[in-house]
Enzyme design. Structure first.
Site, short mmCIF file in Angstrom:
data_model
loop_
_atom_site.label_atom_id
_atom_site.label_comp_id
_atom_site.label_asym_id
_atom_site.label_seq_id
_atom_site.Cartn_x
_atom_site.Cartn_y
_atom_site.Cartn_z
N ASP A 169 3.72 -5.60 -8.09
CA ASP A 169 2.53 -5.72 -8.93
C ASP A 169 2.71 -6.72 -10.07
O ASP A 169 2.17 -6.56 -11.15
CB ASP A 169 2.12 -4.34 -9.49
N LYS A 200 -2.50 -13.15 -7.25
CA LYS A 200 -3.15 -14.16 -8.08
C LYS A 200 -2.45 -15.52 -7.92
O LYS A 200 -3.10 -16.55 -7.77
CB LYS A 200 -3.14 -13.74 -9.56
N ASN A 238 1.24 -0.97 2.17
CA ASN A 238 1.75 -0.48 0.88
C ASN A 238 1.47 -1.51 -0.22
O ASN A 238 1.43 -1.18 -1.39
CB ASN A 238 3.26 -0.15 0.95
N HIS A 297 -2.60 -6.57 -3.35
CA HIS A 297 -2.61 -7.85 -4.07
C HIS A 297 -4.03 -8.13 -4.56
O HIS A 297 -4.94 -8.26 -3.75
CB HIS A 297 -2.11 -8.98 -3.16
N THR A 298 -4.18 -8.20 -5.86
CA THR A 298 -5.51 -8.40 -6.44
C THR A 298 -5.73 -9.87 -6.72
O THR A 298 -4.88 -10.52 -7.32
CB THR A 298 -5.64 -7.64 -7.77
N THR A 325 -2.84 2.81 -4.50
CA THR A 325 -2.95 4.28 -4.59
C THR A 325 -3.67 4.75 -5.85
O THR A 325 -3.95 5.94 -5.98
CB THR A 325 -1.54 4.91 -4.58
N PRO A 337 -1.08 5.86 -11.97
CA PRO A 337 -0.69 5.13 -13.19
C PRO A 337 0.71 4.56 -12.99
O PRO A 337 1.58 5.24 -12.45
CB PRO A 337 -0.69 6.21 -14.28
N ASP A 392 -0.69 -12.08 -21.80
CA ASP A 392 -1.76 -11.67 -22.72
C ASP A 392 -1.67 -10.20 -23.11
O ASP A 392 -2.12 -9.81 -24.18
CB ASP A 392 -3.13 -11.95 -22.08
P1 GDP Z 1 0.63 -8.03 -6.86
O1 GDP Z 1 0.82 -6.79 -6.04
O2 GDP Z 1 1.91 -8.64 -7.28
O3 GDP Z 1 -0.29 -9.03 -6.20
O4 GDP Z 1 -0.10 -7.56 -8.20
P2 GDP Z 1 -1.35 -6.54 -8.32
O5 GDP Z 1 -2.58 -7.24 -7.89
O6 GDP Z 1 -1.04 -5.23 -7.67
O7 GDP Z 1 -1.33 -6.24 -9.86
C1 GDP Z 1 -1.50 -7.25 -10.82
C2 GDP Z 1 -2.75 -6.93 -11.66
O8 GDP Z 1 -2.75 -7.73 -12.80
C3 GDP Z 1 -4.05 -7.22 -10.95
O9 GDP Z 1 -5.01 -6.30 -11.37
C4 GDP Z 1 -4.40 -8.63 -11.42
O10 GDP Z 1 -5.80 -8.90 -11.40
C5 GDP Z 1 -3.91 -8.57 -12.84
N1 GDP Z 1 -3.41 -9.83 -13.40
C6 GDP Z 1 -2.73 -10.84 -12.79
N2 GDP Z 1 -2.35 -11.75 -13.69
C7 GDP Z 1 -2.79 -11.31 -14.90
C8 GDP Z 1 -2.67 -11.80 -16.22
O11 GDP Z 1 -2.05 -12.82 -16.50
N3 GDP Z 1 -3.23 -11.05 -17.22
C9 GDP Z 1 -3.89 -9.88 -16.97
N4 GDP Z 1 -4.41 -9.22 -17.98
N5 GDP Z 1 -4.01 -9.40 -15.72
C10 GDP Z 1 -3.47 -10.10 -14.70
P1 IMO Z 2 2.88 -4.99 -4.10
O1 IMO Z 2 2.97 -5.95 -2.94
C1 IMO Z 2 4.43 -1.52 -6.28
C2 IMO Z 2 6.84 1.31 -3.97
C3 IMO Z 2 6.16 2.65 -3.86
C4 IMO Z 2 7.36 3.55 -3.76
C5 IMO Z 2 8.34 2.73 -2.92
C6 IMO Z 2 8.34 3.06 -1.44
O2 IMO Z 2 1.49 -4.59 -4.44
O3 IMO Z 2 3.66 -5.48 -5.27
P2 IMO Z 2 6.60 2.71 0.53
O4 IMO Z 2 5.20 3.22 0.68
O5 IMO Z 2 6.73 1.25 0.60
O6 IMO Z 2 7.57 3.43 1.43
O7 IMO Z 2 7.02 3.18 -0.97
O8 IMO Z 2 7.95 1.37 -3.08
N1 IMO Z 2 6.01 0.15 -3.54
C7 IMO Z 2 5.33 -0.62 -4.39
N2 IMO Z 2 5.18 -0.56 -5.72
N3 IMO Z 2 3.86 -2.53 -5.58
C8 IMO Z 2 4.03 -2.62 -4.26
O9 IMO Z 2 3.56 -3.66 -3.52
C9 IMO Z 2 4.77 -1.63 -3.59
N4 IMO Z 2 5.12 -1.42 -2.30
C10 IMO Z 2 5.88 -0.33 -2.30
O10 IMO Z 2 5.38 2.92 -5.00
O11 IMO Z 2 7.95 3.74 -5.03
MG MG Z 3 0.26 -4.78 -6.06
#
Ligand code: GDP
Ligand code: IMO
Ligand code: MG
Length: 455
Positions: free
Chosen positions: A26, A31, A51, A54-55, A323, A326, A355
């Site tokens: 995450d 992005k 699992n 990606h937003t 999921t 938090p 930010d």
């Molecule tokens: P990923 O799994 O690595 O693709 O990341 P996620 O999408 O699960 O989580 C990143 C979150 O942070 C998303 O809700 C994005 O829209 C948001 N995000 C990405 N870059 C930034 C940033 O620079 N600032 C803020 N405030 N939010 C961001």
């Molecule tokens: P992105 O690509 C955050 C974590 C789960 C759990 C552990 C094992 O969005 O960054 P799994 O379902 O893979 O067997 O769970 O790994 N986990 C992630 N946590 N971002 C992810 O993917 C994750 N993919 C798995 O929360 O702790």
């Molecule tokens: Mg993610």
């Protein structure tokens, strides 16, 4: 085939690149992939499954991608789901339908490996049953469990390694073969589910075969040998961007075992998960959020279980894309990041969510760990048991007040934010090339000059 087909048509060789998370997921990989997509021809997922969440935010539109590469939002790109991914075919179809409904083109720009393994409904049941069993055994909610996403990832990869109970995407295209395999799998799987204490609904091979052959039919136009496909693209002079799912500290071999996922999500998973040799990758972007988060169980030395942690969670909207859980929040752990940079061979950092850190009087960065016996180390320990009782050694940096979301250049940042990035570069030893100050595409800037200037 003539040898000339193996030569690139363009005069300058394309530089293939990878985007990988340097923490526990995450970090904003979606992005950054979306942003870099314009520079590459093919975007390849090589690991993980649904699992991942990606937003990508485009204007006011937010897309949550789980299996489809984030490059799908760029036009004219080939998006490949590689052999190292575990695919839940029905989830994938939902994702395709959802994107099409929103006007995103999904056709021959999406290709899925015939060798990617299939996540079946019983994998999700096994995943949940094992987590529940561990929770019961530990007698206390949360302890002992991995805290998986319950998307069936671990059980699907287990079947891959066990071989005789595995299904691959290519199998969905042959109804008779699928049925034959399921006849072996179903009886065995029901016994295994029963042993886990799950309430078992009968697994009927004919029903499952019909259901998944139907999904296979819908996916047929997309399923192919993606290893030849990606090499054909490379040989034709086109460039490839590898999109990591999950992140280095969740890597099955190099993460905080056993609190990891079941694939090699560091860049070391690229060759096996895509069929492209590692030496062909010319550039690795390590994505690092400006603080730390993790979801689920496992060691987290810089975790903040106080108001500061809550404030980071609220400002960063740190709730799971997949999921909704938090996320645990804490200060930036550079011992962990430096380790991931080493394992992934990262050349540059993209620092995201900077930010979120506005408005704190001071900011802490972890630069070492104190072990329970009082000794200190600057090395990461990718083993949950051996990390027990570690506490952080912090450097304290001054914070800044001003919101950063409108900044368009590194020089625009408050002096303290510039110093924060400089501290990261000096500690980790690679430049921060991209800085992200908001979820939107435009809220990103390049800052490659700085590192050179500082040295
Ligand atoms: P990923 O799994 O690595 O693709 O990341 P996620 O999408 O699960 O989580 C990143 C979150 O942070 C998303 O809700 C994005 O829209 C948001 N995000 C990405 N870059 C930034 C940033 O620079 N600032 C803020 N405030 N939010 C961001
Ligand atoms: P992105 O690509 C955050 C974590 C789960 C759990 C552990 C094992 O969005 O960054 P799994 O379902 O893979 O067997 O769970 O790994 N986990 C992630 N946590 N971002 C992810 O993917 C994750 N993919 C798995 O929360 O702790
Ligand atoms: Mg993610």
């Amino acid at each position: 085939m003539s040898p000339s087909t193996h030569h690139r048509s363009s005069s300058s060789p394309a530089v293939h690149a990878a985007v990988v998370g340097l923490q526990w997921g995450d970090e904003g990989k979606g992005k950054i992939v979306d942003l870099l997509t314009s520079r590459y021809d093919c975007i390849v997922r090589y690991n993980g499954g649904a699992n991942a969440g990606h937003t990508v935010q485009v204007g006011t539109e937010r897309y949550a991608l789980h299996l489809i590469p984030s490059g799908i939002l760029g036009s004219g790109k080939i998006n490949i789901v590689g052999n190292g991914v575990v695919v839940d075919p029905e989830k994938l179809l939902d994702e395709v339908d959802g994107l099409r409904k929103r006007g995103v083109h999904v056709g021959d720009n999406l290709r899925i490996s015939d060798r990617a393994h299939v996540v079946m409904p019983y994998h999700k049941e096994q995943d949940a049953a094992l987590e529940e069993l561990l929770e019961k055994k530990s007698g206390k909610s949360g302890a002992g469990q991995i805290g998986t996403t319950r998307r069936g990832i671990g059980p699907a990869y287990s079947d891959k390694v066990r071989r005789s109970t595995a299904l691959r995407m290519g199998d969905l295209l042959d109804h008779a073969l699928l049925l034959r395999k399921l006849e072996t799998i179903c009886g065995l799987r029901m016994a295994e589910l029963e042993a886990l204490g799950a309430s078992v609904t009968p697994l009927i091979p004919e029903q499952l075969a019909a259901r998944f052959a139907a999904a296979g039919e819908r996916l047929r136009p997309h399923i192919t040998d993606t290893v030849y496909l990606v090499h054909d693209e490379i040989n034709a002079g086109r460039s490839v961007l590898f999109e990591g799912a999950n992140a280095c500290l969740l890597d099955i071999d190099h993460g905080t075992f056993p609190y990891v996922t079941s694939s090699n999500c560091s860049t070391l998973g690229i060759p096996a998960g895509s069929g492209v040799p590692g030496r062909m990758i010319g550039k690795v972007y390590g994505i690092m959020k400006a603080y730390s988060t993790r979801v689920g169980g496992g060691p987290f030395v810089t975790e903040l279980l106080d108001e500061t942690g809550n404030r980071i969670r609220a400002r960063g909207r740190e709730y799971g894309t997949t999921t909704g859980r938090p996320r645990r929040c804490g200060w930036l752990d550079l011992v962990a990041v430096k380790y991931s940079v080493m394992v992934c061979g990262a050349d540059a950092i993209a620092c995201t969510l900077l930010d979120v850190l506005s408005g704190f009087d001071e900011l802490k960065i972890c630069v070492g760990y104190r072990r329970p016996d009082g000794s200190v180390t600057d090395r990461f320990v990718p083993d949950a048991e051996r990390m027990n009782g570690f506490t952080p050694i912090y450097e304290t940096l001054p914070g800044w007040e001003r919101e950063l979301t409108a900044c368009t250049d590194r020089d625009d940042l408050p002096r303290e934010a510039q110093a924060y990035l400089g501290f990261v570069e000096n500690f980790v030893g690679i430049p921060v090339e991209l800085v992200s100050v908001g979820p939107e595409r435009s809220q990103t800037f390049e800052s490659s000059q700085r590192f050179a200037a500082a040295h």
